[in-house]
Write a protein that holds these residues in place. Structure first.
Motif, PDB file in Angstrom:
ATOM      1  N   GLU A  62      45.152  46.742  20.585  1.00 29.94           N
ATOM      2  CA  GLU A  62      45.809  47.078  21.943  1.00 29.94           C
ATOM      3  C   GLU A  62      44.927  47.752  22.733  1.00 29.94           C
ATOM      4  OE1 GLU A  62      49.551  49.030  21.121  1.00 29.94           O
ATOM      5  OE2 GLU A  62      50.196  47.938  19.927  1.00 29.94           O
ATOM      6  N   SER A  63      44.041  46.202  23.304  1.00 26.84           N
ATOM      7  CA  SER A  63      42.844  46.964  24.546  1.00 26.84           C
ATOM      8  C   SER A  63      43.342  46.585  25.574  1.00 26.84           C
ATOM      9  CB  SER A  63      41.965  46.694  23.567  1.00 26.84           C
ATOM     10  OG  SER A  63      41.594  45.097  23.337  1.00 26.84           O
ATOM     11  N   PHE A  64      42.376  47.335  27.059  1.00 28.69           N
ATOM     12  CA  PHE A  64      42.693  46.542  28.290  1.00 28.69           C
ATOM     13  C   PHE A  64      41.119  46.718  28.566  1.00 28.69           C
ATOM     14  CE2 PHE A  64      42.340  46.927  32.706  1.00 28.69           C
ATOM     15  CZ  PHE A  64      43.638  46.707  32.850  1.00 28.69           C
ATOM     16  N   ASP A  65      40.886  45.099  28.789  1.00 31.49           N
ATOM     17  CA  ASP A  65      39.034  44.857  28.786  1.00 31.49           C
ATOM     18  C   ASP A  65      39.169  44.040  30.316  1.00 31.49           C
ATOM     19  OD1 ASP A  65      36.535  44.537  29.318  1.00 31.49           O
ATOM     20  OD2 ASP A  65      36.234  43.385  27.503  1.00 31.49           O
ATOM     21  N   GLN A  66      39.502  44.452  31.960  1.00 33.81           N
ATOM     22  CA  GLN A  66      38.979  44.021  33.128  1.00 33.81           C
ATOM     23  C   GLN A  66      37.239  44.177  34.274  1.00 33.81           C
ATOM     24  OE1 GLN A  66      41.221  41.241  33.527  1.00 33.81           O
ATOM     25  NE2 GLN A  66      39.235  40.569  35.479  1.00 33.81           N
ATOM     26  N   LEU A  67      37.273  42.984  34.489  1.00 31.98           N
ATOM     27  CA  LEU A  67      36.408  42.748  35.127  1.00 31.98           C
ATOM     28  C   LEU A  67      37.158  42.944  36.236  1.00 31.98           C
ATOM     29  CD1 LEU A  67      33.647  40.698  33.856  1.00 31.98           C
ATOM     30  CD2 LEU A  67      33.053  42.992  34.570  1.00 31.98           C
ATOM     31  N   VAL A  68      36.732  43.994  37.671  1.00 33.45           N
ATOM     32  CA  VAL A  68      37.187  44.155  38.887  1.00 33.45           C
ATOM     33  C   VAL A  68      35.853  43.914  39.720  1.00 33.45           C
ATOM     34  CG1 VAL A  68      38.279  45.529  40.008  1.00 33.45           C
ATOM     35  CG2 VAL A  68      38.093  45.799  37.947  1.00 33.45           C
ATOM     36  N   ASP A  69      36.564  42.890  41.442  1.00 37.78           N
ATOM     37  CA  ASP A  69      35.608  42.389  42.020  1.00 37.78           C
ATOM     38  C   ASP A  69      35.366  44.083  42.847  1.00 37.78           C
ATOM     39  OD1 ASP A  69      34.681  41.822  44.854  1.00 37.78           O
ATOM     40  OD2 ASP A  69      35.891  40.236  44.651  1.00 37.78           O
ATOM     41  N   PRO A  70      34.600  44.406  42.869  1.00 31.07           N
ATOM     42  CA  PRO A  70      34.576  45.821  44.225  1.00 31.07           C
ATOM     43  C   PRO A  70      34.310  45.684  45.477  1.00 31.07           C
ATOM     44  CG  PRO A  70      31.934  45.058  43.013  1.00 31.07           C
ATOM     45  CD  PRO A  70      33.164  44.058  42.950  1.00 31.07           C
ATOM     46  N   LEU A  71      34.810  44.479  46.073  1.00 30.96           N
ATOM     47  CA  LEU A  71      34.856  43.528  47.286  1.00 30.96           C
ATOM     48  C   LEU A  71      33.259  44.261  48.121  1.00 30.96           C
ATOM     49  CD1 LEU A  71      38.456  44.292  47.602  1.00 30.96           C
ATOM     50  CD2 LEU A  71      36.896  41.814  46.998  1.00 30.96           C
ATOM     51  N   GLU A 115      27.348  38.185  39.971  1.00 28.76           N
ATOM     52  CA  GLU A 115      27.963  36.335  39.165  1.00 28.76           C
ATOM     53  C   GLU A 115      29.294  36.733  38.425  1.00 28.76           C
ATOM     54  OE1 GLU A 115      24.431  35.516  40.528  1.00 28.76           O
ATOM     55  OE2 GLU A 115      24.642  37.007  39.263  1.00 28.76           O
ATOM     56  N   MET A 116      29.348  37.854  37.735  1.00 30.24           N
ATOM     57  CA  MET A 116      30.400  37.931  36.840  1.00 30.24           C
ATOM     58  C   MET A 116      31.547  38.111  36.901  1.00 30.24           C
ATOM     59  SD  MET A 116      28.033  39.737  33.582  1.00 30.24           S
ATOM     60  CE  MET A 116      28.908  40.215  32.411  1.00 30.24           C
ATOM     61  N   LEU A 117      31.076  38.944  38.560  1.00 30.39           N
ATOM     62  CA  LEU A 117      32.147  39.645  39.580  1.00 30.39           C
ATOM     63  C   LEU A 117      32.959  38.911  40.071  1.00 30.39           C
ATOM     64  CD1 LEU A 117      31.000  43.095  40.026  1.00 30.39           C
ATOM     65  CD2 LEU A 117      32.428  41.549  37.938  1.00 30.39           C
ATOM     66  N   VAL A 118      32.419  37.140  40.061  1.00 30.51           N
ATOM     67  CA  VAL A 118      32.947  36.010  41.202  1.00 30.51           C
ATOM     68  C   VAL A 118      34.280  36.046  40.454  1.00 30.51           C
ATOM     69  CG1 VAL A 118      32.751  33.840  42.168  1.00 30.51           C
ATOM     70  CG2 VAL A 118      31.057  35.712  41.920  1.00 30.51           C
ATOM     71  N   GLY A 119      35.380  35.675  41.411  1.00 30.83           N
ATOM     72  CA  GLY A 119      36.738  35.475  41.281  1.00 30.83           C
ATOM     73  C   GLY A 119      37.317  36.360  40.404  1.00 30.83           C
TER      74      GLY A 119
END
Length: 722
Positions: free
Chosen positions: A567-576, A592-596
């Motif tokens: 039961e995990s939460f793992d999310q990349l975020v675009d810092p703008l 590149e990993m943060l695009v989209g």
């Protein structure tokens, strides 16, 4: 008082004592002198007063050095030894003390190690006996959990408070579809061990169903169950069957009591929409036919008059023709629509295309004795098929090829074509005519002692697909190509390799049956009874107040003393904003990993829902919480739940230790560090460390959440601000 404070106090006391003794001795000697002696000595001492003070300071310094050495051996080293002994007793029985310090302390360390060896031996013996005694029960629990996990029916088991204590994979996927949060939460904000089922269903609806079940139990009904249909927050329809979990209290004749309930869920949204469409279609047919029949009846009655003139007769005949044509058109439209409806209602299962081909190989080789080979199987293709009828069709075609064209080997090929998949049945040999292929398609399938009323054309129509014959003249080969509907690939439950544990499912905890809602505040609740969300963030930099932003949030949950990695939460975020190269070197996240990726405005509500009704836990929590607090005004999301910091708790447990970094704490606690400087990896390590801290805190009298918060606030590190 900490060992360091006591050591400093002892050194100060020694210095003061030496200075006081020297001062007292000088004063006593001076008072004992006669006036004549004072008159002689005073001119001698006055010019040398600074020297006397310096001698006193040197004496005090020497006393301080001696006292520091003594305090090190008498205070600091015993304190470190006490910490080591506490770690052996509380967290890591395999840990051993390294003999250091005075000979007496070394002898104590050796004695502690001997006692630890004996204790470990006794523990292993007791644990072995307990394992033997619980093996049978544990196997039954795991079998039940594994069976529940693989059921196609969505199953959720709750205690009387509505807290989820078991759910299966199907329920997890269904709740993910019901979630209105971004993919980060994946339904985790509404389903999870210890979470409330009332996030999905109205409390009054569940209470009413429970009352109905209890009434049926009182009437000694053979099936005390309740059924209802409800809508979710996402606007979907669920058909729910509720069954009670009964307990008799150990007495043979005692009336059973309800200790929880089982919910079996079906999403009937599409079925309801299809049935509504069919109802509208039938209503249109009947109402349209009603008026047409009335017009036909009136025209027929008028045509019965013998003296009807030719013009009127022609007009009434035209009415008959028009109404019959209209009825015919409506019937054709209804029949076609109903046929499409039947086609969509035929149950098709999603499966990996490679598995379908493997099953076809086994069937052809076993039933027909023909060798098979593979030629270009795309491992990523998923198909939606009725595998039984499709395998029958393939076997039938191979049987006809073998009997009529003496084909002695067939090959399979599977490729993707967008929303369709191409399954090719290939052979070498003489060519056949299109008429032969059509005859095979339209004949009922009979082969190898099996017969079916279906034809190959029927099977293809069930899949809304096509079949045709193609030739490869250059290779003197031909193949049947079956066009099948493709399906979306089904992801593994575990997202990353380091989240994979043993084979035991993590989607259940039967001990939650014993928990009930407490009326007192969280501060009075024992730490061992609370649910926690352990989280960590990765950021663009270390200065949240100067514009640095979160680029990743990772979290996992602790329920009933167990770390639920699933039961995990793992999310990349675009810092703008731009990502500094220096930060990439630490956490490995590139621009590149943060695009989209979604922005914080979308991710934060999902994380807030995931952490709802839990206590937040983080390492150096002031840093992470500052980033979240700075987003309160722009997102309207506020984290009002209590927060615990493993850095502060480490300072409470081991005040004599020099370092309270996560790596140092993990080493002391015997926790393996995996996925360091990834948000989810650090969250898991922090969760493991926190679980090992709870019994150590209890030994110090820190048992409740309130106790832990008060103890944390007294540490030096609690003053750090960001």
């Amino acid at each position: 008082m900490s060992p360091k404070a006591r050591q400093a106090l002892a050194i100060a006391a020694a210095c003061a004592l030496v200075a006081g003794v020297l001062a007292a001795a000088g004063f006593a000697v001076w008072r004992d002198l006669t006036p004549e002696e004072k008159a002689v000595i005073e001119p001698v001492l006055n010019p040398r007063l600074g020297l006397l003070i310096m001698i006193s300071m040197v004496g005090a310094g020497a006393a301080a050095v001696l006292m520091k050495s003594f305090a090190q051996s008498a205070i600091a080293e015993p304190a470190l030894l006490a910490d080591e002994v506490g770690l052996i007793v509380g967290t890591d029985p395999s840990r051993r003390v390294k003999p250091a310090g005075s000979p007496e302390l070394q002898r104590i360390a050796e004695a502690v190690n001997n006692l630890a060896d004996q204790r470990r031996s006794l523990q292993e013996d007791v644990e072995a006996r307990i394992r033997e005694a619980r093996l049978s029960v544990e196997e039954e629990r795991n079998r039940l959990a594994a069976l529940m996990s693989e059921l196609n029916q969505s199953v959720v088991v709750c205690n009387l408070d509505g807290r989820i204590l078991l759910y299966n994979n199907r329920a997890r996927l269904q709740f993910k579809a019901l979630s209105d949060a971004p993919t980060a939460a994946g339904g985790g904000e509404i389903i999870g061990l210890g979470r409330s089922i009332y996030l999905v269903f109205e409390r009054s609806l569940i209470v009413h169903a429970l009352e109905s079940i209890q009434e049926r139990i009182r009437r000694q009904s053979a099936q005390p169950m309740a059924n209802f249909v409800t809508t979710t927050r996402a606007g979907q329809l669920l058909r729910v069957q509720m069954a009670p979990v009964l307990a008799t209290g150990g007495e043979p004749d005692a009336e059973p009591s309800v200790t929880g309930f089982v919910l079996m869920l079906d999403n009937i949204t599409r079925n309801f929409e299809a049935e509504t469409k069919r109802d509208q279609m039938l209503h249109t047919l009947t109402e349209g036919s009603r008026s047409s029949l009335a017009n036909l009846r009136a025209a027929a009655e008028m045509l019965e008059y013998p003296d009807l003139d030719a013009d009127l007769k022609e007009r009434f005949l035209k009415v008959v023709r028009d109404e019959v044509e209209g009825m015919s058109r409506r019937l054709d439209e209804t029949a076609n629509a109903f046929a499409d409806s039947l086609k969509t209602r035929w149950p098709l299962d999603e499966m990996l295309g490679a598995d379908l081909v493997a099953a076809a190989q086994r069937r052809v080789e076993k039933k027909l004795g023909l060798p098979t080979k593979l030629e270009g199987i795309d491992p990523d293709v998923w198909v939606k098929v009725d595998s039984f009828s499709l395998l029958q069709a393939i076997s039938y075609l191979v049987s006809r090829l073998s009997d009529e064209f003496e084909v002695r080997e067939v090959r399979f090929r599977l490729t993707s074509a967008g929303r369709l998949a191409h399954l090719d049945l290939i052979w070498s040999g003489q060519a056949m005519s299109t008429e032969t292929v059509m005859a095979w398609e339209l004949e009922p399938m009979t082969f190898a002692g099996e017969s079916s009323p279906l034809t190959v054309r029927d099977v293809v129509a069930r899949h809304d697909g096509e079949i045709w014959l193609q030739r490869e003249k250059t290779q003197h080969r031909a193949f049947f190509r079956l066009l099948l509907p493709s399906a979306a690939p089904q992801n593994e439950v575990e997202a990353t390799t380091y989240l994979k544990g043993d084979s035991r499912p993590e989607y259940y905890d039967f001990d939650l049956f014993k928990q009930t809602e407490a009326s007192h505040a969280l501060d009075d609740r024992p730490l061992s009874e609370l649910a926690f969300t352990v989280f960590d963030t990765e950021t663009t930099g270390l200065n949240p107040s100067e514009g640095d932003e979160i680029i990743q949030i990772g979290a996992t949950r602790i329920v009933n003393g167990k770390l639920l990695k699933s039961e995990s939460f793992d999310q990349l975020v675009d810092p703008l904003r731009e990502l500094p190269e220096a930060s990439t070197k630490i956490h490995g996240i590139t621009p590149e990993m943060l695009v989209g990726q979604p922005s914080m405005a979308k991710v934060l509500p999902a994380f807030h829902a995931f952490a709802e009704d839990t206590v937040l836990v983080a390492h150096n929590a002031a840093f992470d919480m500052r980033f979240l607090q700075l987003k309160e005004e722009s997102t309207g999301i506020r984290f009002t739940q209590p927060v615990l910091d493993t850095l502060l708790l480490s300072a409470v447990l081991h005040p004599s230790q020099e370092s309270h970094r996560l790596e140092a704490i993990s080493e002391r606690m015997g926790v393996s560090v995996m996925g360091r400087h990834t948000a989810i990896g650090d969250a898991i390590v922090t969760g493991e460390v926190f679980l090992r801290m709870i019994p150590l805190l209890a030994e110090m009298g820190i048992r409740t959440l309130g106790d832990a918060r008060k103890a944390s606030e007294k540490t030096y590190y609690a003053r750090v601000k960001y």
